[in-house]
Write a protein that holds these residues in place. Structure first.
Motif, mmCIF file in Angstrom:
data_model
loop_
_atom_site.group_PDB
_atom_site.id
_atom_site.type_symbol
_atom_site.label_atom_id
_atom_site.label_comp_id
_atom_site.label_asym_id
_atom_site.label_seq_id
_atom_site.Cartn_x
_atom_site.Cartn_y
_atom_site.Cartn_z
ATOM 1 N N VAL A 176 0.842 -1.202 0.000
ATOM 2 C CA VAL A 176 0.000 0.000 0.000
ATOM 3 C C VAL A 176 0.875 1.250 0.000
ATOM 4 C CG1 VAL A 176 -1.648 1.339 1.376
ATOM 5 C CG2 VAL A 176 -1.999 -1.113 1.057
ATOM 6 N N GLN A 177 1.951 1.240 0.767
ATOM 7 C CA GLN A 177 2.841 2.399 0.826
ATOM 8 C C GLN A 177 3.530 2.642 -0.519
ATOM 9 O OE1 GLN A 177 1.486 3.795 3.674
ATOM 10 N NE2 GLN A 177 3.519 4.642 3.806
ATOM 11 N N VAL A 178 3.897 1.596 -1.205
ATOM 12 C CA VAL A 178 4.522 1.743 -2.525
ATOM 13 C C VAL A 178 3.519 2.357 -3.499
ATOM 14 C CG1 VAL A 178 5.453 0.466 -4.506
ATOM 15 C CG2 VAL A 178 6.245 -0.061 -2.186
ATOM 16 N N VAL A 179 2.280 1.886 -3.457
ATOM 17 C CA VAL A 179 1.237 2.448 -4.315
ATOM 18 C C VAL A 179 1.016 3.925 -3.977
ATOM 19 C CG1 VAL A 179 -1.232 2.350 -4.893
ATOM 20 C CG2 VAL A 179 0.120 0.245 -4.780
ATOM 21 N N ALA A 180 1.030 4.267 -2.696
ATOM 22 C CA ALA A 180 0.864 5.663 -2.282
ATOM 23 C C ALA A 180 1.976 6.529 -2.869
ATOM 24 C CB ALA A 180 0.858 5.769 -0.761
ATOM 25 N N TYR A 181 3.204 6.028 -2.852
ATOM 26 C CA TYR A 181 4.310 6.790 -3.450
ATOM 27 C C TYR A 181 4.067 6.980 -4.946
ATOM 28 C CZ TYR A 181 8.565 8.028 -5.724
ATOM 29 O OH TYR A 181 9.464 8.664 -6.546
ATOM 30 N N LEU A 182 3.659 5.926 -5.627
ATOM 31 C CA LEU A 182 3.432 6.023 -7.067
ATOM 32 C C LEU A 182 2.305 7.012 -7.381
ATOM 33 C CD1 LEU A 182 3.844 2.266 -8.024
ATOM 34 C CD2 LEU A 182 5.473 4.127 -8.431
ATOM 35 N N LEU A 183 1.270 7.042 -6.551
ATOM 36 C CA LEU A 183 0.179 8.004 -6.745
ATOM 37 C C LEU A 183 0.655 9.436 -6.490
ATOM 38 C CD1 LEU A 183 -2.818 6.057 -5.161
ATOM 39 C CD2 LEU A 183 -2.405 6.525 -7.591
ATOM 40 N N ALA A 184 1.484 9.610 -5.466
ATOM 41 C CA ALA A 184 2.032 10.942 -5.183
ATOM 42 C C ALA A 184 2.888 11.408 -6.357
ATOM 43 C CB ALA A 184 2.852 10.926 -3.896
ATOM 44 N N ARG A 185 3.645 10.495 -6.917
ATOM 45 C CA ARG A 185 4.481 10.838 -8.072
ATOM 46 C C ARG A 185 3.624 11.149 -9.294
ATOM 47 N NH1 ARG A 185 9.065 6.745 -9.628
ATOM 48 N NH2 ARG A 185 7.943 6.340 -11.532
ATOM 49 N N ALA A 186 2.478 10.454 -9.428
ATOM 50 C CA ALA A 186 1.565 10.759 -10.546
ATOM 51 C C ALA A 186 0.929 12.137 -10.359
ATOM 52 C CB ALA A 186 0.495 9.678 -10.648
ATOM 53 N N ALA A 187 0.608 12.478 -9.100
ATOM 54 C CA ALA A 187 0.004 13.784 -8.819
ATOM 55 C C ALA A 187 1.006 14.914 -9.013
ATOM 56 C CB ALA A 187 -0.545 13.801 -7.391
ATOM 57 N N LEU A 188 2.239 14.680 -8.653
ATOM 58 C CA LEU A 188 3.308 15.684 -8.794
ATOM 59 C C LEU A 188 4.479 15.036 -9.527
ATOM 60 C CD1 LEU A 188 3.327 17.361 -5.268
ATOM 61 C CD2 LEU A 188 2.537 18.351 -7.411
ATOM 62 N N PRO A 189 4.416 15.020 -10.840
ATOM 63 C CA PRO A 189 5.440 14.305 -11.615
ATOM 64 C C PRO A 189 6.873 14.797 -11.382
ATOM 65 C CG PRO A 189 3.599 14.940 -13.035
ATOM 66 C CD PRO A 189 3.381 15.584 -11.708
ATOM 67 N N ARG A 190 7.033 16.041 -10.939
ATOM 68 C CA ARG A 190 8.379 16.582 -10.726
ATOM 69 C C ARG A 190 8.893 16.349 -9.310
ATOM 70 N NH1 ARG A 190 11.378 19.149 -13.626
ATOM 71 N NH2 ARG A 190 12.115 20.569 -12.020
#
Length: 135
Positions: free
Chosen positions: A88-102
């Motif tokens: 779940v934490q890995v998915v959360a990181y990937l979603l955060a990266r999708a929300a803020l690609p930079r």
């Protein structure tokens, strides 16, 4: 009266501690592998944004691991829930990266706001993740 610590309880402690630390380390390494930036090199170079983000990752991973160990009925149960929590934490990181690609570029460039945001996502998801692990 039973001794507060006896051999079987100490062995259980070591087993749960080892399992928790093992899952934490494995998940932390996995997060490091999926991030485009190199956390450890940046932290060694004094990058406060990377240190903040990675500290948040560790706390965000440890919170649900705590809940998994606390509510488990066996060592295998703790391991399975701990692994699920880390996923779940890995998915959360990937979603955060999708929300803020930079976000990775900001962390690399030592933009502290990026590191704080990444840490905040990890910790907040970790808290919800831990709360969801009820017996």
């Amino acid at each position: 009266m039973d001794a507060p610590i006896n051999a079987p309880s100490f062995i259980d402690f070591l087993a749960y501690l080892g399992t928790g630390l093992g899952v934490l380390i494995a998940a932390a390494v996995l997060v490091s592998l999926i991030t485009p930036h190199k956390e450890f090199a940046l932290i060694r170079a004094g990058n406060a944004s990377a240190a903040t983000a990675y500290a948040g990752t560790l706390v965000g991973l440890a919170l649900p691991l705590h809940a998994a160990i606390q509510h488990s009925v066996s060592l295998l149960d703790a391991l399975m829930w701990g692994a699920a929590a880390c996923a779940v934490q890995v998915v959360a990181y990937l979603l955060a990266r999708a929300a803020l690609p930079r976000i990775s570029h900001e962390i690399t460039d030592n933009v502290i706001a990026g590191g704080i945001f990444a840490a905040g996502v990890s910790i907040s998801v970790g808290l919800i993740n831990a709360a969801a692990m009820t017996p």
